[in-house]
Design a protein around this motif. Structure first.
Motif, PDB file in Angstrom:
ATOM      1  N   ARG A   1      17.775  82.699  39.603  1.00  0.00           N
ATOM      2  CA  ARG A   1      17.352  81.441  40.232  1.00  0.00           C
ATOM      3  C   ARG A   1      16.008  80.950  39.683  1.00  0.00           C
ATOM      4  O   ARG A   1      15.110  80.538  40.421  1.00  0.00           O
ATOM      5  CB  ARG A   1      17.265  81.610  41.749  1.00  0.00           C
ATOM      6  N   LYS A   2      15.952  81.018  38.393  1.00  0.00           N
ATOM      7  CA  LYS A   2      14.714  80.740  37.673  1.00  0.00           C
ATOM      8  C   LYS A   2      14.168  79.345  37.984  1.00  0.00           C
ATOM      9  O   LYS A   2      12.965  79.153  38.139  1.00  0.00           O
ATOM     10  CB  LYS A   2      15.037  80.818  36.186  1.00  0.00           C
ATOM     11  N   TYR A   3      15.088  78.381  38.030  1.00  0.00           N
ATOM     12  CA  TYR A   3      14.622  77.001  38.139  1.00  0.00           C
ATOM     13  C   TYR A   3      14.606  76.491  39.566  1.00  0.00           C
ATOM     14  O   TYR A   3      14.094  75.429  39.845  1.00  0.00           O
ATOM     15  CB  TYR A   3      15.503  76.094  37.278  1.00  0.00           C
ATOM     16  N   GLU A   4      15.209  77.274  40.464  1.00  0.00           N
ATOM     17  CA  GLU A   4      15.353  76.732  41.813  1.00  0.00           C
ATOM     18  C   GLU A   4      14.324  77.284  42.798  1.00  0.00           C
ATOM     19  O   GLU A   4      13.958  76.623  43.756  1.00  0.00           O
ATOM     20  CB  GLU A   4      16.756  77.036  42.369  1.00  0.00           C
ATOM     21  N   SER A   5      13.921  78.511  42.587  1.00  0.00           N
ATOM     22  CA  SER A   5      13.085  79.103  43.632  1.00  0.00           C
ATOM     23  C   SER A   5      11.923  79.864  43.008  1.00  0.00           C
ATOM     24  O   SER A   5      11.788  79.951  41.802  1.00  0.00           O
ATOM     25  CB  SER A   5      13.915  80.057  44.477  1.00  0.00           C
ATOM     26  N   VAL A   6      11.112  80.400  43.879  1.00  0.00           N
ATOM     27  CA  VAL A   6      10.013  81.226  43.393  1.00  0.00           C
ATOM     28  C   VAL A   6      10.546  82.625  43.143  1.00  0.00           C
ATOM     29  O   VAL A   6      10.891  83.341  44.068  1.00  0.00           O
ATOM     30  CB  VAL A   6       8.884  81.294  44.427  1.00  0.00           C
ATOM     31  N   ASN A   7      10.634  82.968  41.907  1.00  0.00           N
ATOM     32  CA  ASN A   7      11.100  84.306  41.573  1.00  0.00           C
ATOM     33  C   ASN A   7       9.879  85.191  41.388  1.00  0.00           C
ATOM     34  O   ASN A   7       9.088  84.991  40.464  1.00  0.00           O
ATOM     35  CB  ASN A   7      11.918  84.218  40.274  1.00  0.00           C
ATOM     36  N   PRO A   8       9.709  86.178  42.292  1.00  0.00           N
ATOM     37  CA  PRO A   8       8.469  86.978  42.205  1.00  0.00           C
ATOM     38  C   PRO A   8       8.353  87.725  40.874  1.00  0.00           C
ATOM     39  O   PRO A   8       7.253  88.033  40.441  1.00  0.00           O
ATOM     40  CB  PRO A   8       8.596  87.946  43.376  1.00  0.00           C
ATOM     41  N   TYR A   9       9.478  87.995  40.260  1.00  0.00           N
ATOM     42  CA  TYR A   9       9.414  88.713  38.987  1.00  0.00           C
ATOM     43  C   TYR A   9       8.781  87.843  37.908  1.00  0.00           C
ATOM     44  O   TYR A   9       8.038  88.320  37.055  1.00  0.00           O
ATOM     45  CB  TYR A   9      10.807  89.184  38.556  1.00  0.00           C
ATOM     46  N   ILE A  10       9.103  86.554  37.974  1.00  0.00           N
ATOM     47  CA  ILE A  10       8.481  85.630  37.011  1.00  0.00           C
ATOM     48  C   ILE A  10       6.976  85.619  37.226  1.00  0.00           C
ATOM     49  O   ILE A  10       6.189  85.761  36.289  1.00  0.00           O
ATOM     50  CB  ILE A  10       9.042  84.199  37.194  1.00  0.00           C
ATOM     51  N   VAL A  11       6.626  85.489  38.490  1.00  0.00           N
ATOM     52  CA  VAL A  11       5.203  85.386  38.797  1.00  0.00           C
ATOM     53  C   VAL A  11       4.485  86.654  38.378  1.00  0.00           C
ATOM     54  O   VAL A  11       3.424  86.622  37.737  1.00  0.00           O
ATOM     55  CB  VAL A  11       5.018  85.130  40.300  1.00  0.00           C
ATOM     56  N   LYS A  12       5.103  87.777  38.727  1.00  0.00           N
ATOM     57  CA  LYS A  12       4.432  89.032  38.411  1.00  0.00           C
ATOM     58  C   LYS A  12       4.368  89.273  36.912  1.00  0.00           C
ATOM     59  O   LYS A  12       3.354  89.734  36.390  1.00  0.00           O
ATOM     60  CB  LYS A  12       5.153  90.195  39.092  1.00  0.00           C
ATOM     61  N   LEU A  13       5.462  88.964  36.252  1.00  0.00           N
ATOM     62  CA  LEU A  13       5.475  89.188  34.808  1.00  0.00           C
ATOM     63  C   LEU A  13       4.422  88.320  34.134  1.00  0.00           C
ATOM     64  O   LEU A  13       3.784  88.736  33.172  1.00  0.00           O
ATOM     65  CB  LEU A  13       6.864  88.877  34.237  1.00  0.00           C
ATOM     66  N   SER A  14       4.228  87.131  34.675  1.00  0.00           N
ATOM     67  CA  SER A  14       3.308  86.230  33.981  1.00  0.00           C
ATOM     68  C   SER A  14       1.856  86.667  34.117  1.00  0.00           C
ATOM     69  O   SER A  14       1.021  86.244  33.342  1.00  0.00           O
ATOM     70  CB  SER A  14       3.480  84.806  34.484  1.00  0.00           C
TER      71      SER A  14
ATOM     72  N   GLN B   1      11.952  74.361  31.271  1.00  0.00           N
ATOM     73  CA  GLN B   1      12.633  73.896  32.464  1.00  0.00           C
ATOM     74  C   GLN B   1      13.410  72.597  32.245  1.00  0.00           C
ATOM     75  O   GLN B   1      14.499  72.426  32.754  1.00  0.00           O
ATOM     76  CB  GLN B   1      11.602  73.693  33.576  1.00  0.00           C
ATOM     77  N   HIS B   2      12.826  71.699  31.485  1.00  0.00           N
ATOM     78  CA  HIS B   2      13.453  70.388  31.398  1.00  0.00           C
ATOM     79  C   HIS B   2      14.529  70.305  30.340  1.00  0.00           C
ATOM     80  O   HIS B   2      15.511  69.620  30.498  1.00  0.00           O
ATOM     81  CB  HIS B   2      12.376  69.338  31.158  1.00  0.00           C
ATOM     82  N   LYS B   3      14.314  71.026  29.261  1.00  0.00           N
ATOM     83  CA  LYS B   3      15.224  70.812  28.152  1.00  0.00           C
ATOM     84  C   LYS B   3      16.162  71.965  27.880  1.00  0.00           C
ATOM     85  O   LYS B   3      17.238  71.778  27.340  1.00  0.00           O
ATOM     86  CB  LYS B   3      14.405  70.526  26.898  1.00  0.00           C
ATOM     87  N   GLU B   4      15.739  73.165  28.211  1.00  0.00           N
ATOM     88  CA  GLU B   4      16.504  74.308  27.747  1.00  0.00           C
ATOM     89  C   GLU B   4      17.246  75.016  28.864  1.00  0.00           C
ATOM     90  O   GLU B   4      17.843  76.065  28.639  1.00  0.00           O
ATOM     91  CB  GLU B   4      15.584  75.308  27.039  1.00  0.00           C
ATOM     92  N   ALA B   5      17.174  74.501  30.080  1.00  0.00           N
ATOM     93  CA  ALA B   5      17.748  75.227  31.204  1.00  0.00           C
ATOM     94  C   ALA B   5      19.213  75.577  30.971  1.00  0.00           C
ATOM     95  O   ALA B   5      19.632  76.716  31.204  1.00  0.00           O
ATOM     96  CB  ALA B   5      17.586  74.407  32.478  1.00  0.00           C
ATOM     97  N   ALA B   6      19.971  74.626  30.498  1.00  0.00           N
ATOM     98  CA  ALA B   6      21.399  74.868  30.301  1.00  0.00           C
ATOM     99  C   ALA B   6      21.627  75.981  29.293  1.00  0.00           C
ATOM    100  O   ALA B   6      22.462  76.868  29.497  1.00  0.00           O
ATOM    101  CB  ALA B   6      22.077  73.586  29.838  1.00  0.00           C
ATOM    102  N   PHE B   7      20.856  75.934  28.235  1.00  0.00           N
ATOM    103  CA  PHE B   7      21.004  76.958  27.208  1.00  0.00           C
ATOM    104  C   PHE B   7      20.740  78.347  27.771  1.00  0.00           C
ATOM    105  O   PHE B   7      21.494  79.290  27.538  1.00  0.00           O
ATOM    106  CB  PHE B   7      20.041  76.658  26.050  1.00  0.00           C
ATOM    107  N   PHE B   8      19.679  78.451  28.547  1.00  0.00           N
ATOM    108  CA  PHE B   8      19.345  79.766  29.064  1.00  0.00           C
ATOM    109  C   PHE B   8      20.359  80.239  30.105  1.00  0.00           C
ATOM    110  O   PHE B   8      20.653  81.423  30.190  1.00  0.00           O
ATOM    111  CB  PHE B   8      17.923  79.785  29.616  1.00  0.00           C
ATOM    112  N   LYS B   9      20.875  79.327  30.877  1.00  0.00           N
ATOM    113  CA  LYS B   9      21.901  79.713  31.845  1.00  0.00           C
ATOM    114  C   LYS B   9      23.078  80.329  31.121  1.00  0.00           C
ATOM    115  O   LYS B   9      23.590  81.388  31.490  1.00  0.00           O
ATOM    116  CB  LYS B   9      22.342  78.487  32.642  1.00  0.00           C
ATOM    117  N   GLU B  10      23.490  79.639  30.084  1.00  0.00           N
ATOM    118  CA  GLU B  10      24.634  80.105  29.311  1.00  0.00           C
ATOM    119  C   GLU B  10      24.327  81.458  28.663  1.00  0.00           C
ATOM    120  O   GLU B  10      25.141  82.370  28.669  1.00  0.00           O
ATOM    121  CB  GLU B  10      24.961  79.043  28.239  1.00  0.00           C
ATOM    122  N   LEU B  11      23.138  81.553  28.144  1.00  0.00           N
ATOM    123  CA  LEU B  11      22.729  82.782  27.469  1.00  0.00           C
ATOM    124  C   LEU B  11      22.722  83.959  28.437  1.00  0.00           C
ATOM    125  O   LEU B  11      23.256  85.030  28.149  1.00  0.00           O
ATOM    126  CB  LEU B  11      21.333  82.587  26.870  1.00  0.00           C
ATOM    127  N   VAL B  12      22.151  83.730  29.600  1.00  0.00           N
ATOM    128  CA  VAL B  12      22.061  84.808  30.579  1.00  0.00           C
ATOM    129  C   VAL B  12      23.467  85.210  31.027  1.00  0.00           C
ATOM    130  O   VAL B  12      23.760  86.384  31.209  1.00  0.00           O
ATOM    131  CB  VAL B  12      21.203  84.378  31.782  1.00  0.00           C
TER     132      VAL B  12
END
Lengths: 816, 655
Positions: B220-233, B615-626
């Motif tokens: 849920r990278k683009y929809e919510s606050v993912n604590p892993y993203i925050v922590k990793l960053s 977020q704006h341009k590559e979201a679809a690509f990453f969804k597919e990739l994941v």
């Protein structure tokens, strides 16, 4: 100047043969002493010195013609006040001696039983003269060392042992190798006399402790394993390393002010207590290593430094003071060893950089560079700046070390770690916090996400963002106004007027800017050090400071050090001491010879560190990179013949050349190829690598028979054989030799003591010291000396072997 | 229900005839699949169950064979099993822990496989029951966390990671996996970091940990606050980041090595030695893993690390040479993030290859935008030999790679971009990749201009590659225009030239390189002339490309000025000196003599670029990739979690 200096010297040889057996001259000696000392306050230093020399000559005879000699130095005289007060603080020991003299009418007696056992009968009058000498203002550290070495009297030795406390720390430090070598290799009385002082100093200074421990280890290594004396040196070493000698009273000031009685105590009797500052500091160190807000569980990746500090944390009584530093040195040596296994320079360089980047993770720590002259903590090794030096089979390397200067190493706590990426920031999740918790479930059934570190710094905008809205002011480094122009292009957006530029201008700016950059060396993977060493030191400091997370701190300093692994630096240390001594002699005698002794840290018999000479590259590198003759290079770097810059560079060259020629002659420095001679930015030459001195020469090929290296290229820089500068060069050599001869004993003493128990190749054979003394030509007149210098210069000039040797070096090592 | 059960037994009998009798564990499973509480008749049922060797196939198959309603009937028992599994995780006996972990794997997979259509909440209800779910998952995550961080058996940790991977990849679309919501709350981020920062555990589990992290970050990278993203960053611990870099570097170099092996076919002694060494460390028990797909996972991890955590870039710089340290004393060419791209074969239209290629270019874009990374890439002190895989092509021999110069890393990046440009001009034109490629070059040039870095690079190769690309665009105009807006690309290329022409004084290494630029433009003036006439044609008639084409027309003004200025001069020089064909030196001479009469127009915004934004341009690509990574990780897991013989052996000997 030469005249005034020479006078005392010829006196000596003549006075020697005429003097009779020691006993007979007793009365006259006394009178001489009273004269000398009495006049002190009235006459000028020069005369006093002469008088003093005579006194000493006599004292020498008194000891049965032993090769003792020491002289008062004007330096000491200048410091007269200091000596006075120092002697006062010595009240105790001399009083003791006096009493015993009176009571027993015999020789001096120290309190020790051992001393008593080996006591010899001596003339009491003689002793009192000696005592008067010892108490006189002329008695300096050089004399003290000399007496300590030559005297067979336990009392004298014990007295001098006590007297050591009165000298300035720096003065004694210079003779530390001699003191420790005596401690290791001479009889017990000497050792007993020295030990209290060493222990006392170890208590005061952690750096001193380290140096002692290292030197004791290195100078013990030549002995047979089983000798008792051996264990004596190693015992002291163990004592130091065991950290029993931690500071007794932290608040104590200078050692000279501390009362002497303190030292009589055996160190082991001290109650072992850990000072608070040490403990807290070590804790702060280990917490530094583990500090991370984001993952507190993480432990440090690698073992060495951290593990040692870990253990500190756990057991408070374990060795702590020297442990981090020793680990630091150990890791540096380990890197050197690993580098040696790699075949190419390039691989070595890469490996070095990555190894250092790992080492960086463990810094800052309670470690320091012993070659530095001030207290500091090492905070970072800018790993990308490190270079591997040119060496055929070993891998010496040069590192730069960022340190934070501090007032007192022991009491200042280790600086906090600043991550490499202090200014870094995150970018992709800028809007995350604003995102908010939208998901209903999250708000309902789940507890909220635990607080994550939301500090402002981490969210700041990236610095490269400037690229998007670029302001002209950003380009502080643009060279001129014209080139500013091309940068300004963005601003032209506002005015829709088209801006035109001439292609010729662009081309011209390009060539101008390239012309303005200083002559840097070209990068050569086979010789990575050339570029690094050519860069002016100030510029390097500025550059590294800019890139360092610690650079903003006011006490930030940059140091550099060469780490040598697999090389015995004890000879280098000896050479350093001799050079230093010669330097101070020449300074004292006002002979403008220039030499640059560089500091040496002997770590063990096969490893050590060297303080690099900054702003200097080897002549080999100069020639290879510039493809010019030395003279042309001078012209390129400093300007044409008549410019101020060239002339002063030339003068520097001549003065340093003369200095090093004398050094090379006196010490018989061999292996003089252009890779071992540096040229600094001011035109001085600096000889490095004293691996072959005195009795040793490389491969015994019989090469390099000339007294020193003087090639036609050197002479060209001096302005040719008939030039004034060349005559100046020869005159400097003569003056330098005369001055050195005057103080020969101060030089010989250094070498002689180190010969004790040594297996170093420079002491090979039995005649090392005799030959050394002979090279001072004590018996020659000044005219004869002048002739000698002429001959040596001529011989070196004509010497085909120098050229041959350079050719030989070129063939075997590729050194130009 | 009983029939189903029998069928299962019968099936087993017929398929695996060597086991005619039902195992005890199977019987116990069967009891669970009853509606009755199995512990009713035998109170020590659960205790016994975890002493039995798990029969994953049976358990999973059984769960799969039940439909939603049937499952609901035995929900209580499954809840019970799940809870007891979690309980067993806390026990001392490792056998129980192992069995519990494996049972959990089977449960989670079994329930999901059958219930693809059902919502995530149903699954949570099925496994744990709504009321207990939160506590259950909290316990589970805590147990896993402590198992991962404890000084326990490595195989046990490995199994924990497998379970987590299993949990994360049960759905194709990771964001639809509602159970992960609990993994978000009960973070195991610290455990993952600890694994990465500890050399021994990193060696064993680094790969799994990195892949797990990469996947978790994408929940849920683009929809919510993912604590892993925050922590990793915000991770700034160098040891950890270093560990992560090392794992990624090893995986990539392993990939490169395999590619090279395949390419060269013959295995020399050196390579096999290296295989053994790397193999024993890195792939340990999983040779199957290495495929293009897993490579994607590791690339994704690299991307996330580079993109999210910018401290990572400092480590990226350091860990490469260290690679050599860890693998072998004979250090191979330092692996860089760029190399995977070099291996993308030009002919392949395989989707995965395109994915990887795109991801690599995105990573490079991120790197090229970063100040620190750029400083490292351009650092004169840090020289590397990078061995790029160059495909043998019709017009060139395979280059002898032995005498590669040692240069700053940015040279390798530029080489790679040039290599990409010349090797991918094909009918199925990868427009997107080309645009990214040119962007990378542009960003690097912007940095060089800004920081006045004078890179000693043979720019000529880049220029001629760019001109060739223009030629290709023009000769395939009709085909390409049907699919792409070729003018964007053309504009970017022309603007790269404009960078060199107007700002060359700030970053070109020598004055003669500026002359060479002019020489190259003059030499290839035909291409620019053609381009100009094409864009002029399209911008004058009112087609869809009018605006795009006219932009290119404007951008060409300086190049045309150069051509128009120098060509007559060169011709007259030739005429005066009666030479039909001027040599390069002669042309350069003319160029040098005539700079001063040439006036150029300063163009706006040449040194500005749009920053990369996912977020704006590559979201679809990453969804597919994941999605594709999830599928592959799951597929690979199936095999490995099932074969834990080694593990059981280890514990049986201990007990």
């Amino acid at each position: 100047m030469g005249d005034t200096v020479v006078e005392p010297a010829p006196l000596k040889p003549t006075s020697e043969p005429t003097s009779g057996p020691p006993g007979n001259n007793g009365g006259s000696l006394l009178s001489v002493i009273t004269e000398g000392v009495g006049e002190l306050s009235v006459i000028d230093p020069e005369v006093a010195q002469k008088a003093c020399q005579e006194v000493l000559e006599k004292v020498k005879l008194l000891h049965g013609g032993m090769a003792v000699s020491s002289r008062g130095t004007p330096l000491e005289l200048v410091n007269g006040d200091g000596v006075d007060s120092e002697i006062r603080c010595l009240d105790d020991p001399p009083a003791q001696i006096r009493e015993e003299e009176d009571e027993m009418g015999a020789a001096v007696a120290s309190g020790t039983a051992k001393g008593a056992r080996r006591r010899r009968q001596n003339n009491s009058a003689k002793q009192s003269w000696l005592l008067r000498l010892f108490e006189s203002k002329l008695f300096d550290i050089s004399m003290a060392i000399s007496y300590l070495y030559n005297s067979k009297e336990p009392g004298v030795q014990a007295y001098i042992g006590n007297r050591l406390f009165c000298f300035r720390n720096e003065d004694v430090d210079f003779y530390l190798p001699q003191l420790l070598n005596m401690y290791i290799h001479m009889d017990e009385d000497v050792g007993d006399a020295i030990k209290p002082y060493i222990v006392h100093r170890c208590r005061q200074s952690i750096n001193f402790s380290l140096q002692c421990a290292l030197l004791l280890g290195a100078y013990s290594s030549d002995m047979h394993i089983s000798t008792q004396r051996h264990s004596r040196g190693t015992k002291l070493r163990k004592l130091i390393l065991s950290d029993e000698l931690k500071p007794a009273h932290r608040k104590r000031e200078l050692p000279s002010l501390s009362p002497a009685p303190d030292t009589g105590l055996s160190p082991s009797k001290r109650t072992h207590q850990r000072s608070k500052s040490d403990a807290t500091a070590s804790i702060s160190l280990s917490s530094n290593l583990k500090r991370t807000a984001s993952n507190p569980k993480v432990e440090n990746e690698d073992e060495e430094l951290s593990s040692s500090t870990e253990s500190i944390d756990n057991s408070f009584s374990s060795p702590v003071r020297l442990a981090p530093e020793r680990e630091f040195i150990k890791s540096l040596m380990a890197i050197g060893k690993r580098l040696a296994t790699l075949p190419t320079k390039e691989q070595k360089t890469q490996r070095l950089i990555s190894e250092l980047s790992l080492l960086n993770h463990k810094l800052p720590a309670r470690v320091w560079l012993p070659t530095a002259g001030f207290d500091h903590h090492v905070v970072r090794v800018p790993h990308t700046q490190a270079v591997v030096l040119n060496s055929k089979d070993k891998a010496p390397y040069l590192i730069y070390v960022e340190v934070l200067e501090c007032e007192n190493f022991d009491t200042t706590s280790v600086p906090a770690r600043i991550p490499e990426n202090r200014i870094r920031s995150t970018r992709s999740v800028e809007n995350l916090p604003e995102c908010g918790i939208t998901h209903e479930q999250r708000a309902g059934s789940f507890s909220t996400v635990p607080n994550y570190d939301n500090d402002d710094e981490a969210w700041s905008v990236d610095d490269i963002g400037e690229l998007q809205v670029e302001l002209p002011e950003v380009h502080t480094n643009s060279c001129d106004n014209i080139s500013q122009f091309s940068v300004d292009s963005i601003t032209s957006q506002e005015s829709k007027e088209p801006v035109f530029i001439a292609a010729g201008d662009i081309r011209r700016r390009l060539s101008e800017q390239l012309a303005h950059t200083p002559t840097a060396f070209k990068r050569d993977p086979e010789d990575p050090s050339a570029v690094a060493l050519k860069e002016p030191w100030q510029e390097k400091v500025r550059r590294i400071r800019e890139g360092s997370p610690y650079g903003h701190l006011p006490n930030w300093r940059l140091l550099s050090v060469i780490v040598k692994c697999g090389d015995d630096l004890r000879q280098e240390l000896l050479a350093f001491q001799v050079l230093k001594q010669l330097q101070s002699i020449w300074e004292q005698e006002r002979v403008p010879l220039w030499i640059k002794p560089y500091k040496i840290l002997v770590i063990s018999a096969d490893s050590g560190m060297i303080e690099p000479v900054v702003n200097a590259v080897s002549i080999h590198q100069v020639k290879k990179q510039s493809q010019l003759s030395l003279l042309d290079y001078f012209l390129q770097e400093h300007g044409s013949y008549t410019t101020e810059a060239f002339l002063s560079a030339q003068r520097n060259f001549v003065q340093s050349c003369a200095g090093y020629c004398l050094v090379c002659y006196l010490l018989q420095v061999k292996d003089r190829h252009n890779g071992n001679i540096l040229l600094d930015a001011e035109g001085h030459i600096i000889h490095i690598d004293f691996g072959f001195i005195l009795s040793s020469s490389p491969r015994n090929l019989g090469f390099e028979t000339s007294a020193f290296k003087l090639t036609t290229e050197f002479v060209d820089v001096m302005g040719g054989l008939d030039g004034d500068m060349f005559n100046y060069y020869k005159m400097l050599m003569l003056q330098g030799l005369i001055a050195a001869r005057k103080h020969m004993d101060k030089v010989v003493q250094i070498v002689e003591i180190m010969q004790q128990g040594s297996q170093l190749p420079c002491f090979h054979g039995s005649s090392t010291i005799r030959n050394l003394k002979e090279r001072f030509h004590m018996s020659m007149t000044e005219e004869q000396l002048q002739l000698l210098v002429e001959q040596m210069v001529d011989g070196s000039m004509r010497s085909i072997t120098t050229k041959l040797y350079d050719g030989f070096q070129y063939l075997t090592n590729g050194i130009m | 229900m009983a029939q189903v059960e029998k069928r299962g037994g019968l099936l087993r009998k017929s398929s695996a005839s060597k086991k005619p009798l039902k195992e005890k564990v199977v019987l116990m499973y069967d009891e669970i699949f009853m509606t009755e509480d199995p512990s009713k008749c035998s109170p020590r049922f659960w205790e016994e169950l975890f002493l039995m060797k798990v029969n994953l196939e049976y358990l999973e198959g059984k769960l799969e064979s039940l439909d939603g309603e049937e499952l609901m009937k035995i929900k209580d028992n499954i809840n019970c099993l799940f809870q007891h599994c979690i309980q067993a995780l806390g026990e001392d006996h490792p056998i129980r822990v192992v069995n519990a972990l494996q049972t959990l794997c089977a449960l989670i997979r079994g329930v999901h496989q059958k219930n693809k259509s059902t919502s995530g909440f149903d699954i949570i209800n099925m496994l744990m029951g709504f009321d207990k779910a939160e506590l259950c998952m909290k316990n589970l995550m805590e147990s896993l966390d402590s198992l991962l961080c404890a000084e326990g058996s490595e195989s046990l940790k490995s199994l924990c990671l497998k379970l987590l991977l299993c949990l994360v990849t049960v759905t194709d679309n990771i964001s639809q996996n509602t159970i992960l919501e609990y993994v978000m709350i009960n973070s195991i981020f610290e455990a993952i970091l600890q694994i990465l920062s500890h050399p021994p555990s990193r060696r064993e589990h680094g790969y799994d940990a990195v892949v797990l992290l990469a996947l978790l970050v994408n929940y849920r990278k683009y929809e919510s606050v993912n604590p892993y993203i925050v922590k990793l960053s915000i991770v700034d611990d160098e040891a950890t980041l270093n560990g992560m870099g090392l794992v990624i570097a090893q995986a990539l170099s392993e990939y490169n090595r395999q590619y090279k092996d395949k390419e060269e076919e013959h295995q020399s002694g050196f390579f096999s030695a290296l295989t053994n060494m790397v193999g024993s460390m890195f792939i340990a028990d999983a040779h199957e893993k290495i495929s293009v797909q897993t490579n994607e996972a590791i690339l994704l991890a690299l991307y996330e690390a580079v993109h999210l955590n910018r401290n990572f870039i400092t480590v990226l710089a350091q860990s490469h040479p260290e690679m050599g340290l860890v693998t072998s004393p004979v250090s191979p060419a330092p692996t860089t993030p760029v190399t995977p791209l070099g291996t993308t074969p030009p002919s392949s239209d395989d989707e995965h290859r395109l994915h990887s290629g795109k991801l690599c270019l995105i990573i490079l874009t991120c790197i090229a935008e970063d100040q620190y990374a750029n400083a490292f890439l351009h650092d004169d002190n840090m020289n590397f030999r990078v061995n790029l895989h160059r495909m043998p092509m019709r017009h060139r021999k395979k280059a002898a790679d032995k005498n590669l110069p040692c240069r700053p890393l940015v040279c390798a990046v530029l080489d790679l971009m040039v290599e990409f440009i010349v090797t991918h001009m094909m009918k199925e034109f990868p427009m997107d990749l080309y645009i990214r490629c040119i962007q990378v070059v542009h960003k690097l040039l912007c940095y060089q201009k800004k920081c006045r870095v004078r890179l000693h690079y043979t720019w000529r190769e880049l220029w001629s590659a760019l001109i060739n690309l223009l030629k290709f665009l023009m000769s395939n105009e009709t085909v390409l225009l049907a699919k792409h807006n070729i003018f964007t690309l053309a504009l970017m290329i022309v603007n790269l030239f404009n960078m060199f022409i107007t700002y060359g004084d700030t970053f070109l290494p020598t004055p003669s390189s500026y002359d060479e630029l002019y020489y190259e433009i003059i030499r290839m003036h035909q291409s620019f002339d053609n381009l100009y006439s094409m864009v002029l044609r399209l911008s004058t008639n009112a087609g869809q490309w009018k605006e795009a084409a006219s932009k290119v027309t404007h951008a060409l003004v300086n190049i045309r000025a150069i051509i128009n200025h120098f060509n007559p001069k060169i011709e007259s020089y030739a005429a005066v000196n009666h030479i039909s064909q001027l040599s390069e030196e002669q042309v350069l001479e003319v160029v040098r003599a005539n700079y001063d009469t040439l006036t150029l127009k300063l163009q706006d915004g040449l040194d500005q670029y749009e920053r990369y934004s996912e977020q704006h341009k590559e979201a679809a690509f990453f969804k597919e990739l994941v999605r594709s990574i999830s599928t592959n990780v799951r597929r690979n897991l199936a095999f490995h979690t099932l074969s834990q013989e080694v593990l059981l052996k280890e514990f049986s000997t201990i007990s």
